[in-house]
Design a protein around this motif. Sequence first.
Motif, short mmCIF file in Angstrom:
data_model
loop_
_atom_site.label_atom_id
_atom_site.label_comp_id
_atom_site.label_asym_id
_atom_site.label_seq_id
_atom_site.Cartn_x
_atom_site.Cartn_y
_atom_site.Cartn_z
N GLU A 134 75.64 57.35 102.00
CA GLU A 134 74.08 57.43 101.41
C GLU A 134 73.41 56.55 102.20
N ILE A 187 80.79 54.07 93.55
CA ILE A 187 79.81 54.64 94.72
C ILE A 187 79.42 52.78 94.78
N HIS A 188 79.13 52.40 96.08
CA HIS A 188 79.35 51.22 96.17
C HIS A 188 78.15 50.47 97.04
N THR A 189 76.82 49.77 96.85
CA THR A 189 75.54 49.83 97.88
C THR A 189 75.45 48.45 98.52
N ARG A 201 78.34 43.58 99.04
CA ARG A 201 77.93 44.54 98.05
C ARG A 201 77.27 44.01 97.28
N LYS A 253 75.11 53.58 100.67
CA LYS A 253 75.35 53.77 99.60
C LYS A 253 77.22 54.09 100.17
N THR A 254 78.38 53.64 99.88
CA THR A 254 79.83 54.41 100.27
C THR A 254 80.75 54.09 99.14
N GLU A 259 70.19 49.65 103.70
CA GLU A 259 71.13 49.43 102.17
C GLU A 259 71.96 51.30 102.28
N SER A 268 77.18 48.41 91.77
CA SER A 268 78.53 49.50 92.08
C SER A 268 78.37 50.29 90.71
#
Length: 713
Positions: free
Chosen positions: A323, A507-509, A500, A270-271, A268, A503
């Motif tokens: 992350e 920051i998109h997970t 995705r 986060k970017t 997973e 969001s």
Amino acid sequence: MKKSTSEIIEQLIFYAVIFLILREWLIPIMMLTDTGYLSLFLMFIALCLLLGVFKLRVYFSWPIKIVYITWFTMFVYNDGTLTTMQFLSNELNYNLNVLLAGDWILVSDPFRTSLFFLLIWMLIYLIQHWVTVRLTIYYFLVLTVFFIATLDTFTGYDGTMAIIKVMILGLVMTSVLFIKRLMQATNMQKDWRSYFTYAMPIVVLVMVVGIVAVLLPKAEPQWPDPVPYLKGVAGVGDSNSSVATVGYGNNDENLGGPFAGDNTVVFEVKTPIRQYWRVETKDYYTSKGWIQSENTNATEILPVYNDVPLSIAPGSGEEQTVEVRSLENHPFLLQAYGTTNYQLNSPESEIKFNKSSEKMSVFINGEDVMQEAYALTFKEPKHSFTTLKTMTTSYQNDPRYLQLPDKLPQRVIDLAHEITESHDSVYDKARAIEDYFKRSGFAYETQNVAKPDADEDYVDQFLFETKLGYCDNFSTSMAVLLRAVGIQARWVKGFASGERITSSNGIHTYEVKNNDAHSWVEAYIDGIGWVPFEPTIGFSNPVNIDYDMDLQNDEEEVIPNAEDAETPEVEKPEVQKNTATGSGVAFNFSQYKWVLYAIAIVLLIAIFALWKLRGKWQPKLAIQRNRSKLKDASTFEDSYFVLLKQLERIDLKRRQDETLKQYAKRVDDRLETTKMSELTAVYEEVIYAGVSNNFNTNEVKEIWEYLINRTSS
């Protein structure tokens, strides 16, 4: 004419059944294409059906649907760096360029998604016509069963329960619509008591038969599975090859063969931007797969927070943080392009770095361990398009990235030179090879994938024999073709960006699954370094390019809008149309965009005008199409129904409690004539009394045309 409450309730029930059947269409499509957001697609279907129930005018219903499609596209694909208008303008410019150049396979994901929504929209419109006008669902039911059965036979989707549900719902719906047709044909006044009296026994019978059919024991299949037979006839696949499970593996010495999908979430992430997740590279091609040629154990232990010595230098932009949470036992660390350093939770942690493959893992007390959660910082590299187009050599760095097997078939080398002979720069040659797979009949396939025999080369088999494969086939073939023309290339393993799921604040997970395990290519360009390329059909190149070249000075390549280059979702590929002689012809949309916009506006105005004036031209069209059919009494009934349809269009629909004479008198009062009563009297004589001796075709045709023409006034 305004619908009664009972009609609205009835139609809501019909459309609820349609919604459940359409859901069985959507589920396998989402599953097989690994597409998310099923609930949002179902919401669109529900919205279209609800708008159909209340019969909103198109100037109300169409904008609502268009707004929903636009919102979905922005929600899924726009990362927040562009405004709505900027994003839509960039997508419109890019996709019009691609379509006008004939490179339809290069259209962007947002455009494909919009087309899929339009397909759903048209399908629902067709179903509504079948149900509300034709009062039948037969064709839709047959299409649904055929669609699910085909997917069940030729893919990994199990459609057993889906077919059972569709058949039960479809038979119930067919029965209810048949009752409705009977009640209309006999002018029977509808009340809910009689409606349920007729419908409930059928519904109960269908449900009982369906349940019994599921529970009863079944005989063994009488016919063999057609898939192996068809594979044998086509010469595709290997019946003796085992099917592996997709995921990240360490042994790549023998590539090929089918694999089964696996939706297990392994990371997973986060970017702030969408990107590929690099793990390692390999340099030695064995003709069957990849190994690391030398210095396999040449490792370096790096202190935490020190900059990592990757061969791809970070960019000059702002430092950003990713992350990562690992959900499976993978001891390696994911890398973003431009990674600078890592932040690990444990103070005893160190980073073990393989200098040859650039694979990194967490090292604690002499062992590789899995780090459940960590962060990395990166500066995304950005390459100047002008510089890429001018560099023509790939000699520096390391000659091992030019290695090829001694027995590589000559036709592979010849093909590489044929693809690149009209290009000068290393980048253009690499892009020509990258695009070759999209234009030459190759297809992405995970099941019918062959494995080379002992005397066969893996790349040669894919390029000239099967043309079916997945990322390993495409990436290995591109790396070999690059090396064949003197361009240093290496094979890269890692993961695609994933799906995705949320969001927030830029920051998109992303959920990265085993299905996202991926391979691609990096080519070395002197003066620039390693640049990633993506040859696999259906995937997007992770490279970030600064399109700094003046559009007017580049006649062979159309450069996307500069704002497109800042969009991290996908790279906007070059739009180039190849002719038979190999020359490039590109359509400059920017130069003519206002002309095209003007044409589009004129077309929209014309369509709107035709729709607004339909009351003038529809009656004339109905006369032209049906005049020749009214030849005698035997064809009079069809012509009479055409007239009823035109009257319904001007809100003169026959009520269920009206006799034909009462209805004809109401029409005459509205149109200030007596012709409808005269024509209806002839209709009753011909249809009910069976008297056709006194049928005067010319007189009847004249009255019929007169009444239809009156509907336009």
